[in-house]
Enzyme design. Structure first.
Site, mmCIF file in Angstrom:
data_model
loop_
_atom_site.group_PDB
_atom_site.id
_atom_site.type_symbol
_atom_site.label_atom_id
_atom_site.label_comp_id
_atom_site.label_asym_id
_atom_site.label_seq_id
_atom_site.Cartn_x
_atom_site.Cartn_y
_atom_site.Cartn_z
ATOM 1 N N THR A 181 0.866 -1.185 0.000
ATOM 2 C CA THR A 181 0.000 0.000 0.000
ATOM 3 C C THR A 181 0.897 1.228 0.000
ATOM 4 O O THR A 181 1.983 1.206 0.573
ATOM 5 C CB THR A 181 -0.880 0.057 1.260
ATOM 6 O OG1 THR A 181 -0.024 0.133 2.390
ATOM 7 C CG2 THR A 181 -1.765 -1.159 1.379
ATOM 8 N N GLU A 325 -5.853 -4.209 0.377
ATOM 9 C CA GLU A 325 -6.033 -5.319 1.321
ATOM 10 C C GLU A 325 -7.197 -6.225 0.938
ATOM 11 O O GLU A 325 -7.369 -7.304 1.518
ATOM 12 C CB GLU A 325 -6.302 -4.761 2.730
ATOM 13 C CG GLU A 325 -5.101 -4.106 3.413
ATOM 14 C CD GLU A 325 -4.907 -2.649 3.018
ATOM 15 O OE1 GLU A 325 -5.425 -2.227 1.948
ATOM 16 O OE2 GLU A 325 -4.237 -1.933 3.760
ATOM 17 N N LYS A 433 -13.068 17.126 11.905
ATOM 18 C CA LYS A 433 -13.668 17.021 13.247
ATOM 19 C C LYS A 433 -13.792 18.418 13.821
ATOM 20 O O LYS A 433 -12.840 18.973 14.334
ATOM 21 C CB LYS A 433 -12.826 16.097 14.119
ATOM 22 C CG LYS A 433 -12.904 14.666 13.600
ATOM 23 C CD LYS A 433 -11.863 13.749 14.158
ATOM 24 C CE LYS A 433 -11.912 12.436 13.411
ATOM 25 N NZ LYS A 433 -10.637 12.005 12.864
ATOM 26 N N TRP A 438 -18.671 15.533 13.259
ATOM 27 C CA TRP A 438 -17.957 15.091 12.069
ATOM 28 C C TRP A 438 -18.535 15.757 10.816
ATOM 29 O O TRP A 438 -19.760 15.783 10.628
ATOM 30 C CB TRP A 438 -18.081 13.574 11.898
ATOM 31 C CG TRP A 438 -17.286 12.790 12.896
ATOM 32 C CD1 TRP A 438 -16.447 13.272 13.868
ATOM 33 C CD2 TRP A 438 -17.246 11.364 13.011
ATOM 34 N NE1 TRP A 438 -15.908 12.244 14.588
ATOM 35 C CE2 TRP A 438 -16.371 11.060 14.092
ATOM 36 C CE3 TRP A 438 -17.852 10.312 12.318
ATOM 37 C CZ2 TRP A 438 -16.095 9.744 14.475
ATOM 38 C CZ3 TRP A 438 -17.570 9.008 12.714
ATOM 39 C CH2 TRP A 438 -16.702 8.729 13.777
HETATM 40 P P1 ADP Z 1 -3.954 3.778 -1.062
HETATM 41 O O1 ADP Z 1 -4.167 3.541 0.418
HETATM 42 O O2 ADP Z 1 -2.588 3.781 -1.521
HETATM 43 O O3 ADP Z 1 -4.836 4.867 -1.629
HETATM 44 P P2 ADP Z 1 -5.760 1.713 -1.839
HETATM 45 O O4 ADP Z 1 -6.119 1.598 -3.234
HETATM 46 O O5 ADP Z 1 -5.600 0.463 -1.084
HETATM 47 O O6 ADP Z 1 -4.446 2.465 -1.770
HETATM 48 O O7 ADP Z 1 -6.805 2.657 -1.154
HETATM 49 C C1 ADP Z 1 -7.966 2.146 -0.606
HETATM 50 C C2 ADP Z 1 -8.772 3.275 -0.083
HETATM 51 O O8 ADP Z 1 -9.250 4.087 -1.146
HETATM 52 C C3 ADP Z 1 -10.013 2.824 0.647
HETATM 53 O O9 ADP Z 1 -9.724 2.471 1.981
HETATM 54 C C4 ADP Z 1 -10.894 4.058 0.538
HETATM 55 O O10 ADP Z 1 -10.564 5.027 1.512
HETATM 56 C C5 ADP Z 1 -10.514 4.613 -0.818
HETATM 57 N N1 ADP Z 1 -11.499 4.193 -1.819
HETATM 58 C C6 ADP Z 1 -11.427 3.181 -2.681
HETATM 59 N N2 ADP Z 1 -12.510 3.114 -3.478
HETATM 60 C C7 ADP Z 1 -13.323 4.129 -3.094
HETATM 61 C C8 ADP Z 1 -14.612 4.594 -3.512
HETATM 62 N N3 ADP Z 1 -15.277 4.037 -4.477
HETATM 63 N N4 ADP Z 1 -15.119 5.660 -2.859
HETATM 64 C C9 ADP Z 1 -14.445 6.263 -1.871
HETATM 65 N N5 ADP Z 1 -13.236 5.881 -1.447
HETATM 66 C C10 ADP Z 1 -12.675 4.823 -2.039
#
Ligand code: ADP
Length: 541
Positions: A181, A325, A433, A438
């Site tokens: 990640t 993940e 916050k 929120w």
């Molecule tokens: P990084 O942490 O490097 O951005 P990831 O692709 O694993 O890599 O990121 C996952 C995160 O991206 C999710 O936990 C979420 O916060 C965000 N995410 C993924 N898809 C969506 C979506 N459709 N809408 C909003 N947030 C999203």
């Protein structure tokens, strides 16, 4: 029933027999490269044989620094079919992270696109596990590789006949891949994918309740193959026999539109910033497309973007959610048939949610250790579990905050409505916050992006002397359009209470983006963190 292992061999073998004449098309610097699945399969076998010859053993990690192209697809299959582990490296990470993850994974071989060799120069003496670099390109000058010995991919393949025996019984629990990640704090963490997880995830991509990926599709993954398995499309598309179109190095929106039109692409996948760029290109240079699905994930898809694609360009738009993940597909937004008669605005709002849980997974919504109701209002952290969800980080790294009693704690704050639609409110770290309440930065961004003059918008929480944090908004205007902060606030106040409205709206030329094209809110927060403090002259009153 039989316990046949769920491994990549079953995907590859099926696909080679069923769809030998399907096409893999890559955009290159000089035009397009095309070959059929049967040639792909032959080259995969040659590559597996070459890896064995180089001494790569089952379980060894093999890294890639590569674009979305046919050679990368071959590596995607040849490495795990030989029992070794495909480690896709995000080429846009800071060089110290690239060094860290190659060393952490202990990559034995690195496949590097010739255009990316300079990335290795500053770390060339620090990659002790790497025994061979294999350079991807038509006629690369391997002497240019800062890490030696280096071999040319095509020359290497040329030396082997492809006469290789794969193990059809390769354990489904063995590792297929590894992806780190992109870390916002600390070091990147590795997520290891099993053969079983990837096979089940691929099946999930074929469900009619999700992408319904099929043989009749032509699939264009714009999402990089170094990011979360390009959302699983390379594996699923090969299994189901779809034609695959790969965009090559750094495609522009114009390149993408051209590829989609020329190759009659039916499903393309990218983050919202990609689709925003494509929408701008299409409105400036309208072209007829065959897309049956513009698949969007990685960040929240603004409802205005969904509307533009469907109403202006007549392209069905699909919103999905996941993370590295979770392999990554976790939820997918489709309107339930029972909701089809709802008013248009309500239907759009439902489809703009992150959607319904993908079959095969389970979810919970948890706040302070307690499950909160699925009433569409109560917020909690989304927890996930299932056969393609990680239960630890590679080598057990720093997973303490992320895994609990068999669940992955996503770090995403959501609501779930009684129908089961998940609506992401924010990442825990992006929530504003303010005075103990929120505020969802995502909701504010989406509404700003629905304004006619706004191209992109990002909202971050910055320090405030009285309220702890207050929202600041950043907007990029569409070409030739503009609006005053007062007009934008008036627009927002139609949807939100007064205390949600940003304390300032700042016009910028561009929102900084992360390595995978998401808004990099951390950069804005760092730069503007004391913008609202009294000592700051720029503070609005
Ligand atoms: P990084 O942490 O490097 O951005 P990831 O692709 O694993 O890599 O990121 C996952 C995160 O991206 C999710 O936990 C979420 O916060 C965000 N995410 C993924 N898809 C969506 C979506 N459709 N809408 C909003 N947030 C999203």
């Amino acid at each position: 029933m039989m316990q046949t292992p769920l491994n990549l061999y079953s995907i590859y073998d099926y696909s080679q027999h069923m769809y030998p004449t399907k096409w893999i098309v890559t955009r290159t610097a000089t035009g397009t490269h095309r070959h059929q699945y049967r040639d792909f399969g032959q080259r995969v076998r040659q590559l597996s044989q070459a890896l064995r010859h180089l001494g790569v053993q089952p379980g060894d990690r093999v890294g890639t620094l590569a674009w979305n192209d046919y050679r990368h697809l071959e590596i995607y299959f040849a490495v795990p079919l030989s029992g070794s582990v495909l480690h896709t490296i995000n080429l846009r990470l800071p060089v110290e992270h690239v060094r860290y993850i190659i060393n952490h994974a202990q990559d034995r071989v690195l496949f590097v696109d010739e255009t990316l060799l300079p990335l290795l120069a500053p770390i060339k003496n620090e990659l002790s596990s790497v025994q061979h670099v294999i350079v991807l390109g038509d006629h690369p000058d391997v002497s240019q590789s800062p890490v030696q010995p280096a071999l040319a991919y095509e020359e290497l393949l040329h030396n082997f006949t492809g006469d290789v025996e794969y193990d059809a019984n390769l354990s489904e629990e063995s590792l297929l891949g590894l992806c780190y990640t992109s870390a916002t704090t600390g070091n990147p963490k590795g997520v290891a994918y099993s053969h079983r997880g990837i096979v089940l995830h691929s099946l999930a991509m074929g469900l009619a309740n999700t992408t319904a990926l099929a043989e009749s599709d032509t699939v264009l993954p714009v999402v990089p193959m170094f990011h979360a398995n390009a959302w699983g499309l390379p594996f699923a598309a090969v299994w189901f026999g779809a034609n695959i179109v790969l965009p090559g190095a750094a495609p522009t929106p114009r390149d993408l539109v051209q590829l989609m039109a020329e190759e009659a692409v039916t499903v393309a996948a990218g983050v919202p910033t990609v689709w925003l760029g494509v929408a701008r290109e299409l409105s400036q240079h309208p072209v007829e497309l065959s897309l049956r699905m513009a698949l969007c994930g990685g960040s929240a898809a603004p409802p205005a973007l969904i509307q533009t694609f469907e109403e202006t360009f007549h392209v069905p738009f699909a919103h999905a959610y996941g993370m590295t993940e979770t392999s990554p597909l976790a939820t997918f937004s489709r309107l339930k048939s029972a909701l089809a008669e709802r008013p248009a605005a309500e239907r759009l709002a439902i489809r703009a949610t992150q959607g319904l849980l993908v079959p095969g997974l389970s979810m919970r919504l948890v706040r302070d250790g307690i499950d909160v109701p699925w009433d569409g209002v109560s917020m909690g952290e989304l927890w996930l579990r299932g056969p393609w969800v990680a239960d630890e980080y590679y080598h057990g790294d720093g997973g303490g905050d992320h895994f609990e009693k068999g669940w992955l704690k996503t770090g995403d704050v959501a609501t779930i409505d009684p129908e089961g639609y998940v609506r992401l409110v924010d990442r825990t770290k992006d929530l504003v916050k303010s005075g103990g309440e929120w505020i969802s930065s995502v909701d504010l961004e989406n509404t700003l992006m629905a304004h006619d003059a706004v191209f992109e918008a990002a909202v971050v929480g910055v320090t405030h002397p009285k309220w702890d944090e207050r929202p600041l908004a950043f907007v990029v205007f569409k070409e030739g359009k503009t609006a005053t902060p007062e007009e934008l606030k008036a627009h927002l106040s139609q949807a939100f209470p007064k205390w949600w409205l940003p304390d300032a709206i700042i016009v910028v030329d561009e929102i900084p983006k992360t390595s995978v094209g998401k808004f990099m809110k951390r950069a804005l927060r760092d730069q503007y963190h004391d913008y609202l403090m009294p000592q700051n002259d720029g503070a609005p009153t």
